[in-house]
Design an enzyme around this catalytic site. Sequence first.
Site, PDB file in Angstrom:
ATOM      1  CB  CYS A  82       1.485   7.266  -1.229  1.00 15.01           C
ATOM      2  SG  CYS A  82       0.637   8.365  -0.082  1.00 15.01           S
ATOM      3  CB  CYS A  85      -3.559   6.744  -0.899  1.00 12.98           C
ATOM      4  SG  CYS A  85      -2.495   7.266  -2.275  1.00 12.98           S
ATOM      5  CB  CYS A 130       0.523  11.347  -2.568  1.00 14.12           C
ATOM      6  SG  CYS A 130      -0.479  10.071  -3.360  1.00 14.12           S
ATOM      7  CB  CYS A 133      -4.064  10.566  -0.628  1.00 14.17           C
ATOM      8  SG  CYS A 133      -2.373  10.524  -0.002  1.00 14.17           S
ATOM      9  CB  CYS A 153      14.712  16.239  -0.376  1.00 13.85           C
ATOM     10  SG  CYS A 153      15.393  16.077   1.266  1.00 13.85           S
TER      11      CYS A 153
HETATM   12 ZN   LIG Z   1      -1.156   9.071  -1.410  1.00 10.27          ZN
END
Ligand SMILES: [Zn+2]
Length: 166
Positions: A82, A85, A130, A133, A153
Amino acid sequence: MRRRNFLLSTGAVIAAGAGAIALLRPRAIGTALAQGFEISRTDAEWRAMLSDAQYQVLRQEKTERAFTSPLNEEKRKGVFHCAGCDLPLYSSEVKYDSGTGWPSFWESLPNAIGTKEDNTLFMTRTECHCRRCGGHLGHIFDDGPQPTGKRHCINGVALAFRPAAA
Ligand SMILES: [Zn+2]
């Protein structure tokens, strides 16, 4: 009286718990509790730490233009994290070329993402973000390859690729 005592003591426990968290993350406490994400920052904090493109996608659920991410061509072994984070989200083992112009994967890492229904653009899609976060990643469709049949996607700008050590 018993009920009243129960309510009072529950309130005290909640207050104590909130106080403990506030010591760790004093500015994020309100948002963290409201959204339920482990990592939570104010809008100003996200703006300061992300590039404009990352902010538009991760925090505003915008979509990057197709075929603009260098990660479309990324073929090395490694893990896609991510960009907000750094939580590991997708392994290179499940990446494939969907031809859509966005990095595509048929499965996320365990406990990496969360999903919600997205009814914008006059259709119903599965939004994914995510788990840690809440940063928007992209959407999941049912036209992916086996074994899952899913196509995650993902906006490349929402990802940070970490190549495996050679
Ligand atoms: Zn994250």
